[in-house]
Design a protein around this motif. Structure first.
Motif, PDB file in Angstrom:
ATOM      1  N   LEU A   1      91.181 -53.188   0.427  1.00 46.12           N
ATOM      2  CA  LEU A   1      90.205 -53.598   1.415  1.00 46.12           C
ATOM      3  C   LEU A   1      90.506 -54.850   2.036  1.00 46.12           C
ATOM      4  O   LEU A   1      90.111 -55.009   3.351  1.00 46.12           O
ATOM      5  CB  LEU A   1      88.720 -53.535   0.892  1.00 46.12           C
ATOM      6  N   ILE A   2      90.994 -55.795   1.409  1.00 48.03           N
ATOM      7  CA  ILE A   2      91.320 -57.129   1.944  1.00 48.03           C
ATOM      8  C   ILE A   2      92.341 -56.935   3.092  1.00 48.03           C
ATOM      9  O   ILE A   2      92.225 -57.419   4.291  1.00 48.03           O
ATOM     10  CB  ILE A   2      92.025 -58.012   0.978  1.00 48.03           C
ATOM     11  N   LEU A   3      93.367 -56.012   2.870  1.00 44.48           N
ATOM     12  CA  LEU A   3      94.534 -55.787   3.675  1.00 44.48           C
ATOM     13  C   LEU A   3      93.968 -55.079   5.072  1.00 44.48           C
ATOM     14  O   LEU A   3      94.552 -55.246   5.993  1.00 44.48           O
ATOM     15  CB  LEU A   3      95.479 -54.847   2.997  1.00 44.48           C
TER      16      LEU A   3
ATOM     17  N   SER B   1      98.207 -66.184   2.810  1.00 41.80           N
ATOM     18  CA  SER B   1      98.588 -67.137   1.990  1.00 41.80           C
ATOM     19  C   SER B   1      97.721 -67.158   0.789  1.00 41.80           C
ATOM     20  O   SER B   1      98.332 -67.604  -0.385  1.00 41.80           O
ATOM     21  CB  SER B   1      98.650 -68.385   2.883  1.00 41.80           C
ATOM     22  N   THR B   2      96.466 -67.297   0.912  1.00 40.06           N
ATOM     23  CA  THR B   2      95.651 -67.283  -0.304  1.00 40.06           C
ATOM     24  C   THR B   2      95.783 -66.173  -1.162  1.00 40.06           C
ATOM     25  O   THR B   2      95.798 -66.313  -2.517  1.00 40.06           O
ATOM     26  CB  THR B   2      94.185 -67.032   0.176  1.00 40.06           C
ATOM     27  N   CYS B   3      95.987 -64.931  -0.459  1.00 43.49           N
ATOM     28  CA  CYS B   3      95.960 -63.964  -1.499  1.00 43.49           C
ATOM     29  C   CYS B   3      97.193 -63.590  -2.117  1.00 43.49           C
ATOM     30  O   CYS B   3      97.358 -63.106  -3.248  1.00 43.49           O
ATOM     31  CB  CYS B   3      95.706 -62.400  -0.780  1.00 43.49           C
ATOM     32  N   SER B   4      98.336 -64.160  -1.482  1.00 47.55           N
ATOM     33  CA  SER B   4      99.798 -63.922  -1.977  1.00 47.55           C
ATOM     34  C   SER B   4      99.987 -64.686  -3.464  1.00 47.55           C
ATOM     35  O   SER B   4     100.471 -64.089  -4.283  1.00 47.55           O
ATOM     36  CB  SER B   4     100.809 -64.416  -1.001  1.00 47.55           C
TER      37      SER B   4
ATOM     38  N   HIS C   1      97.456 -65.154  -5.721  1.00 45.61           N
ATOM     39  CA  HIS C   1      96.777 -64.391  -6.737  1.00 45.61           C
ATOM     40  C   HIS C   1      97.606 -63.028  -7.009  1.00 45.61           C
ATOM     41  O   HIS C   1      97.757 -62.602  -8.112  1.00 45.61           O
ATOM     42  CB  HIS C   1      95.624 -63.838  -6.144  1.00 45.61           C
ATOM     43  N   LEU C   2      98.237 -62.268  -6.044  1.00 42.68           N
ATOM     44  CA  LEU C   2      99.234 -61.382  -6.115  1.00 42.68           C
ATOM     45  C   LEU C   2     100.345 -61.552  -7.018  1.00 42.68           C
ATOM     46  O   LEU C   2     100.695 -60.636  -7.721  1.00 42.68           O
ATOM     47  CB  LEU C   2      99.306 -60.669  -4.699  1.00 42.68           C
ATOM     48  N   SER C   3     101.020 -62.744  -6.768  1.00 43.25           N
ATOM     49  CA  SER C   3     101.931 -63.033  -7.678  1.00 43.25           C
ATOM     50  C   SER C   3     101.662 -63.036  -9.053  1.00 43.25           C
ATOM     51  O   SER C   3     102.412 -62.666  -9.868  1.00 43.25           O
ATOM     52  CB  SER C   3     102.506 -64.301  -7.031  1.00 43.25           C
ATOM     53  N   VAL C   4     100.643 -63.774  -9.251  1.00 41.33           N
ATOM     54  CA  VAL C   4     100.206 -63.866 -10.752  1.00 41.33           C
ATOM     55  C   VAL C   4     100.059 -62.455 -11.465  1.00 41.33           C
ATOM     56  O   VAL C   4     100.097 -62.229 -12.396  1.00 41.33           O
ATOM     57  CB  VAL C   4      98.985 -64.689 -10.859  1.00 41.33           C
ATOM     58  N   VAL C   5      99.230 -61.572 -10.666  1.00 41.95           N
ATOM     59  CA  VAL C   5      98.667 -60.305 -11.017  1.00 41.95           C
ATOM     60  C   VAL C   5      99.935 -59.507 -11.163  1.00 41.95           C
ATOM     61  O   VAL C   5     100.070 -58.688 -12.109  1.00 41.95           O
ATOM     62  CB  VAL C   5      97.845 -59.584  -9.698  1.00 41.95           C
ATOM     63  N   GLY C   6     101.082 -59.577 -10.469  1.00 47.55           N
ATOM     64  CA  GLY C   6     102.160 -58.846 -10.446  1.00 47.55           C
ATOM     65  C   GLY C   6     102.942 -59.001 -11.513  1.00 47.55           C
ATOM     66  O   GLY C   6     103.529 -58.358 -12.516  1.00 47.55           O
ATOM     67  N   LEU C   7     103.270 -60.447 -11.908  1.00 43.38           N
ATOM     68  CA  LEU C   7     103.872 -60.913 -13.297  1.00 43.38           C
ATOM     69  C   LEU C   7     102.905 -60.623 -14.521  1.00 43.38           C
ATOM     70  O   LEU C   7     103.600 -60.145 -15.357  1.00 43.38           O
ATOM     71  CB  LEU C   7     103.817 -62.633 -13.257  1.00 43.38           C
ATOM     72  N   PHE C   8     101.896 -60.675 -14.560  1.00 42.78           N
ATOM     73  CA  PHE C   8     100.735 -60.505 -15.688  1.00 42.78           C
ATOM     74  C   PHE C   8     101.020 -58.881 -16.026  1.00 42.78           C
ATOM     75  O   PHE C   8     101.463 -58.682 -16.923  1.00 42.78           O
ATOM     76  CB  PHE C   8      99.528 -60.840 -15.342  1.00 42.78           C
ATOM     77  N   TYR C   9     100.588 -58.211 -14.980  1.00 41.64           N
ATOM     78  CA  TYR C   9     100.372 -56.628 -15.270  1.00 41.64           C
ATOM     79  C   TYR C   9     101.858 -56.075 -15.506  1.00 41.64           C
ATOM     80  O   TYR C   9     101.989 -55.143 -16.000  1.00 41.64           O
ATOM     81  CB  TYR C   9      99.803 -56.146 -14.065  1.00 41.64           C
ATOM     82  N   GLY C  10     102.907 -56.629 -14.812  1.00 40.44           N
ATOM     83  CA  GLY C  10     104.088 -55.807 -14.813  1.00 40.44           C
ATOM     84  C   GLY C  10     104.780 -55.933 -16.372  1.00 40.44           C
ATOM     85  O   GLY C  10     105.002 -55.081 -17.000  1.00 40.44           O
ATOM     86  N   ALA C  11     104.415 -57.053 -17.014  1.00 40.10           N
ATOM     87  CA  ALA C  11     104.924 -57.360 -18.354  1.00 40.10           C
ATOM     88  C   ALA C  11     104.081 -56.580 -19.402  1.00 40.10           C
ATOM     89  O   ALA C  11     104.312 -55.895 -20.285  1.00 40.10           O
ATOM     90  CB  ALA C  11     104.916 -58.848 -18.739  1.00 40.10           C
ATOM     91  N   ALA C  12     102.632 -56.538 -19.040  1.00 42.62           N
ATOM     92  CA  ALA C  12     101.687 -55.990 -19.802  1.00 42.62           C
ATOM     93  C   ALA C  12     101.860 -54.489 -19.962  1.00 42.62           C
ATOM     94  O   ALA C  12     101.870 -53.931 -20.927  1.00 42.62           O
ATOM     95  CB  ALA C  12     100.363 -56.218 -19.577  1.00 42.62           C
TER      96      ALA C  12
ATOM     97  N   ARG D   1     101.064 -73.678  -3.931  1.00 34.90           N
ATOM     98  CA  ARG D   1     101.066 -72.982  -2.715  1.00 34.90           C
ATOM     99  C   ARG D   1      99.148 -72.950  -2.241  1.00 34.90           C
ATOM    100  O   ARG D   1      98.955 -72.361  -1.453  1.00 34.90           O
ATOM    101  CB  ARG D   1     100.974 -71.381  -3.121  1.00 34.90           C
ATOM    102  N   ASN D   2      98.518 -74.210  -2.735  1.00 33.97           N
ATOM    103  CA  ASN D   2      97.400 -74.503  -2.568  1.00 33.97           C
ATOM    104  C   ASN D   2      97.086 -75.960  -2.074  1.00 33.97           C
ATOM    105  O   ASN D   2      97.172 -76.697  -2.852  1.00 33.97           O
ATOM    106  CB  ASN D   2      96.405 -74.118  -3.767  1.00 33.97           C
ATOM    107  N   SER D   3      96.979 -75.824  -0.641  1.00 35.01           N
ATOM    108  CA  SER D   3      96.594 -77.420  -0.119  1.00 35.01           C
ATOM    109  C   SER D   3      95.671 -78.158  -0.732  1.00 35.01           C
ATOM    110  O   SER D   3      95.688 -79.207  -1.071  1.00 35.01           O
ATOM    111  CB  SER D   3      96.466 -77.113   1.276  1.00 35.01           C
ATOM    112  N   GLU D   4      94.635 -77.511  -1.057  1.00 32.35           N
ATOM    113  CA  GLU D   4      93.296 -78.284  -1.659  1.00 32.35           C
ATOM    114  C   GLU D   4      93.685 -78.912  -3.032  1.00 32.35           C
ATOM    115  O   GLU D   4      93.066 -79.920  -3.409  1.00 32.35           O
ATOM    116  CB  GLU D   4      92.091 -77.150  -1.793  1.00 32.35           C
TER     117      GLU D   4
END
Length: 315
Positions: free
Chosen positions: A217-219, A236-239, A241-252, A290-293
């Protein structure tokens, strides 16, 4: 072999390293990564707690992710390091149960939390005007609390250790993991293994489906944006989170959703090492770099610390 109750017996953790120069280097590397992960995740939690500008739902959820990663790496690495350095490979029944409980609970909690973070990004990008209503502090708190509560590994730990174990208590791993321990049982564990497999699949696939739906839906929303700057910021914001999701779920998924016939002890140990050691150190690095704040808040607190230290030195 005759069953032997393990209530008064220790398990033997075979470990992942030996005394060869290569393994000594790898062990030192793991200790270095562990140190960076502890410092990085602790700093992330403290920074988000102390800085008022980072008290939005996105950063509150991020602080929970850092806390989970901190606890996850501390569940396995300190015991592994102690056993390697001391030459002792034993772990008590209580210690083994604690590792299974914490490991399963934290992994499950991260699954649910990543789904909550995906929903947060969906609301922020697709419904920005209703964000304060759909992601209020109360809803954010409930989502974070639910992530911790829903992933309870107590039943799995209790069920795993309830089996009678054979005389050989050698666990071919560097920590106690339920699927490995079940192989040592002198009883029919097929029903338990099937139930455990179904639970793991549900715990992985249900949140993962919610994450895929949110980002689908975001895309669609991002592609309809006319502003190039807004589109770039959203990606930039979503990438991150998607990097973390990919690493986490890929290994799991590789660990828990492979058929039993395709699993080997060495593969399990290597992937588990990546899962429990490398992922916790990557999460704070991905989000902070990756987060300026976050970078801005960190620079502000470092300047404040430097000024306090300079003042104390002059006094």
């Amino acid at each position: 072999m005759e069953p032997n109750q393990t209530f008064n017996s220790d398990f033997i953790l075979v470990g992942i390293f030996n005394n060869s120069p290569t393994h000594i280097f790898l062990f030192s590397l793991v200790l270095g990564i562990f140190t960076v992960a502890v410092i990085g995740n602790t700093a992330m939690v403290l920074l988000i707690c102390l800085d008022n500008q980072l008290h939005s739902p996105m950063y509150v959820l991020l602080s929970q992710l850092s806390l989970m990663d901190l606890m996850l790496i501390c569940t396995t690495v300190p015991k592994m390091a102690f056993n390697y350095l001391s030459g002792r490979k034993s772990i008590s029944l209580a210690g083994c149960g604690a590792q299974i409980f914490l490991y399963v609970s934290l992994l499950g909690a991260e699954c649910f939390l990543l789904a909550a973070m995906a929903y947060d990004r969906y609301v922020a990008i697709c419904h920005p005007l209703r964000y304060s209503i759909l992601m209020s502090q109360k809803i954010c708190g409930l989502m974070a609390a639910s992530s911790w509560i829903l992933a309870d590994g107590l039943m799995q730990a209790a069920a795993t250790l309830s089996f009678p174990f054979c005389d050989a208590h050698e666990v071919d791993h560097f920590f106690c993991e339920a699927p490995i321990l079940v192989r040592l049982a002198c009883a029919d564990t097929s029903v338990f293994e099937n139930v455990m497999y179904i639970c793991c699949v549900l715990m992985l696939l249900v949140p993962f489906s919610l994450i895929l739906t949110s980002y689908g839906l975001i895309l669609a929303a991002v592609l309809q944006m006319r502003s190039t700057e807004a589109r770039k910021k959203a990606f930039s914001t979503c990438s991150s989170h998607l990097s973390v999701v990919g690493l986490f779920y890929g290994a799991a998924i590789f660990i828990y959703m492979r058929p039993k016939s395709y699993r080997t002890a060495n593969q399990d140990k290597v992937v588990s090492a990546f899962y429990t050691v490398f992922t916790p150190v990557l999460n704070p690095l991905i989000y902070s770099l990756r987060n300026s704040e976050v970078k801005g808040a960190l620079k502000k607190w470092l300047r404040k610390y430097a000024s306090i230290k300079s003042y104390a030195h002059h006094v």
